[in-house]
Design a protein around this motif. Structure first.
Motif, PDB file in Angstrom:
ATOM      1  N   ALA A   4       0.829  -1.206   0.000  1.00 56.67           N
ATOM      2  CA  ALA A   4       0.000   0.000   0.000  1.00 56.67           C
ATOM      3  C   ALA A   4       0.864   1.257   0.000  1.00 56.67           C
ATOM      4  O   ALA A   4       0.626   2.203  -0.766  1.00 56.67           O
ATOM      5  CB  ALA A   4      -0.929  -0.009   1.208  1.00 56.67           C
ATOM      6  N   GLN A   5       1.896   1.267   0.826  1.00 59.97           N
ATOM      7  CA  GLN A   5       2.755   2.443   0.908  1.00 59.97           C
ATOM      8  C   GLN A   5       3.625   2.588  -0.333  1.00 59.97           C
ATOM      9  O   GLN A   5       3.973   3.706  -0.736  1.00 59.97           O
ATOM     10  CB  GLN A   5       3.598   2.357   2.176  1.00 59.97           C
ATOM     11  CG  GLN A   5       2.743   2.486   3.421  1.00 59.97           C
ATOM     12  CD  GLN A   5       3.510   2.283   4.716  1.00 59.97           C
ATOM     13  OE1 GLN A   5       3.856   3.231   5.392  1.00 59.97           O
ATOM     14  NE2 GLN A   5       3.793   1.020   5.049  1.00 59.97           N
ATOM     15  N   ALA A   6       3.959   1.480  -0.978  1.00 62.16           N
ATOM     16  CA  ALA A   6       4.695   1.550  -2.236  1.00 62.16           C
ATOM     17  C   ALA A   6       3.852   2.223  -3.310  1.00 62.16           C
ATOM     18  O   ALA A   6       4.363   3.028  -4.113  1.00 62.16           O
ATOM     19  CB  ALA A   6       5.096   0.142  -2.680  1.00 62.16           C
ATOM     20  N   LEU A   7       2.562   1.907  -3.348  1.00 58.02           N
ATOM     21  CA  LEU A   7       1.663   2.575  -4.298  1.00 58.02           C
ATOM     22  C   LEU A   7       1.629   4.081  -4.041  1.00 58.02           C
ATOM     23  O   LEU A   7       1.673   4.891  -4.977  1.00 58.02           O
ATOM     24  CB  LEU A   7       0.257   1.985  -4.201  1.00 58.02           C
ATOM     25  CG  LEU A   7       0.061   0.588  -4.780  1.00 58.02           C
ATOM     26  CD1 LEU A   7      -1.329   0.065  -4.417  1.00 58.02           C
ATOM     27  CD2 LEU A   7       0.229   0.610  -6.295  1.00 58.02           C
ATOM     28  N   PHE A   8       1.548   4.473  -2.757  1.00 54.82           N
ATOM     29  CA  PHE A   8       1.546   5.896  -2.421  1.00 54.82           C
ATOM     30  C   PHE A   8       2.831   6.568  -2.915  1.00 54.82           C
ATOM     31  O   PHE A   8       2.798   7.643  -3.515  1.00 54.82           O
ATOM     32  CB  PHE A   8       1.438   6.104  -0.906  1.00 54.82           C
ATOM     33  CG  PHE A   8       0.170   5.588  -0.285  1.00 54.82           C
ATOM     34  CD1 PHE A   8      -0.970   5.363  -1.029  1.00 54.82           C
ATOM     35  CD2 PHE A   8       0.123   5.326   1.085  1.00 54.82           C
ATOM     36  CE1 PHE A   8      -2.137   4.892  -0.435  1.00 54.82           C
ATOM     37  CE2 PHE A   8      -1.033   4.858   1.691  1.00 54.82           C
ATOM     38  CZ  PHE A   8      -2.154   4.638   0.923  1.00 54.82           C
ATOM     39  N   ASP A   9       3.964   5.929  -2.642  1.00 52.45           N
ATOM     40  CA  ASP A   9       5.248   6.530  -3.002  1.00 52.45           C
ATOM     41  C   ASP A   9       5.438   6.579  -4.514  1.00 52.45           C
ATOM     42  O   ASP A   9       6.031   7.526  -5.050  1.00 52.45           O
ATOM     43  CB  ASP A   9       6.392   5.745  -2.359  1.00 52.45           C
ATOM     44  CG  ASP A   9       6.546   6.042  -0.872  1.00 52.45           C
ATOM     45  OD1 ASP A   9       5.660   6.723  -0.312  1.00 52.45           O
ATOM     46  OD2 ASP A   9       7.537   5.604  -0.263  1.00 52.45           O
ATOM     47  N   LEU A  10       4.945   5.562  -5.207  1.00 53.79           N
ATOM     48  CA  LEU A  10       5.040   5.568  -6.668  1.00 53.79           C
ATOM     49  C   LEU A  10       4.280   6.759  -7.245  1.00 53.79           C
ATOM     50  O   LEU A  10       4.784   7.463  -8.133  1.00 53.79           O
ATOM     51  CB  LEU A  10       4.484   4.258  -7.232  1.00 53.79           C
ATOM     52  CG  LEU A  10       4.626   4.078  -8.750  1.00 53.79           C
ATOM     53  CD1 LEU A  10       6.080   3.899  -9.132  1.00 53.79           C
ATOM     54  CD2 LEU A  10       3.786   2.882  -9.230  1.00 53.79           C
TER      55      LEU A  10
END
Length: 386
Positions: A210-216
């Motif tokens: 989930a946080q990877a999606l945000f950072d992307l």
């Protein structure tokens, strides 16, 4: 060909390509493993985010997600740090007076969030300080909607759900070249986003995914100039292949934002006191301290009708001066406020008792929203109080 179950319960036909990519119904499916490898190298360091190998603190995750609603990360960080210093856990926040919470929130905007934050803390404190660990349980708490519940469930409790914020919405729209305009397409985009964690690596690391999606979305798949060459999902991105990534998501033409009109009165005394009133609990700026004035309306105010709403008391004869106009933009309308200022020697008790309370004009302990601070600053700049 093989079959993989989709999140909607209908199987999707796929075949595995070299490198871990899937072709699903003719489209390339992004690899969660590639995104997570990228995230492990490039993840942002944020004050509410757990370090690699550590478990997320549900209190920090919840607090940050409420603050981040309609607000940027850069703006939120100093507020988050101050809140955490004042209220290190949910019980401390629950026990705090609401005025203290509103004071620390002042300037962050959308003040209903602060009231709901305090109410939610009290509910959670009544549960022994434990947040529900499911989306359904989180949705029952004050101030927590669909996105926030999914974000907390995924990040803090490892639930395999995809929280769809603006970043994830943009990533999804480009990955699948979804060209229907927002906001009408929002539900369809959210449904498509839910398929992103069908991959086993995503389900093994739901918090990081989930946080990877945000950072992307925040760092690579940015709104105007996406850095597609650096994106771990560039080969799977339909919009990149078609050369239309920077044009998505598309948006329907916005209707003109309506304009409303207000009047506020800035009255001070010789000791530097400022007359303030508490606004009604419901509505914009609800429960906050503010300058006296009538309800905002659609039509401009003529001076005579505006002054009919000025603070009044027996033997009080303030010489009101119109010092200018403040423009303040809310989400759904623009507000134009005529600001009147005056000074008196002393506030009559009858005025203070009827209207509100007196605070030093520069007292940072008073939770004045930014609109009211603009009005006070305009009055001070006019030197009416000199």
């Amino acid at each position: 060909m093989a079959r993989r179950g989709g999140s909607g319960g209908v199987g999707a036909f796929f075949r595995l390509l070299p490198g871990g990519w899937f072709v699903i119904n003719g489209s390339v499916s992004p690899s969660a493993a590639d995104l997570l490898r990228w995230y492990d190298r490039h993840r942002r360091t944020l004050p509410w985010r757990a370090l690699p190998g550590q478990s997320a603190d549900p209190y920090r995750v919840w607090l940050s997600e409420i603050m981040l609603q309609q607000t940027t990360v850069t703006a939120v960080i100093p507020y988050f740090d101050r809140f955490l210093a004042a209220f290190p856990d949910v019980t401390a926040l629950a026990r705090a007076p609401q005025d203290r919470v509103m004071t620390l929130w002042a300037g962050l905007g959308y003040y209903a969030r602060a009231r709901n934050l305090h109410a939610c803390a009290q509910v959670v404190a009544g549960r022994g300080g434990r947040f529900p660990d499911t989306v359904e349980g989180l949705l029952e708490l004050p101030g927590i909607g669909t996105y926030t519940a999914a974000a907390i469930a995924a990040i803090a409790f490892g639930r395999p759900v995809v929280p769809v914020d603006g970043n994830v919405e943009r990533v999804t729209t480009r990955l699948f070249a979804l060209t229907d305009p927002l906001p009408a397409a929002r539900r369809a985009i959210a449904r498509q986003a839910m398929t992103l964690n069908d991959d086993a690596p995503a389900r093994a690391r739901p918090s990081d995914f989930a946080q990877a999606l945000f950072d992307l979305g925040a760092g690579i798949c940015t709104p105007r100039t996406p850095a597609c060459v650096l994106c771990p999902w560039r080969d799977a991105c339909a919009a990149n292949r078609q050369g239309i990534a920077a044009t998505l998501p598309r948006r329907a033409a916005k209707a003109a934002r309506p304009v409303r009109h207000g009047v506020h009165f800035c009255l001070t005394d010789a000791a530097g006191g400022l007359l303030l009133v508490r606004r009604p609990e419901k509505g914009l700026l609800g429960g906050m301290m503010g300058l006296p004035g009538p309800h905002w309306r659609d039509a401009p105010w003529l001076p005579a009708e505006a002054l009919a709403h000025a603070p009044a008391a027996p033997r009080l004869r303030p010489q009101w001066q119109k010092v200018g106009q403040v423009k303040h933009v809310f989400t759904h309308f623009t507000l134009l406020v005529d600001v009147y200022a005056a000074r008196v020697d002393t506030f009559p008790n009858s005025l203070v008792g009827a209207e509100g309370m007196v605070h030093p004009a520069g007292d940072g302990a008073v939770a004045l929203p930014s609109l009211m601070r603009k009005c006070v600053a305009l009055a001070q700049a006019a030197h009416v109080f000199d």
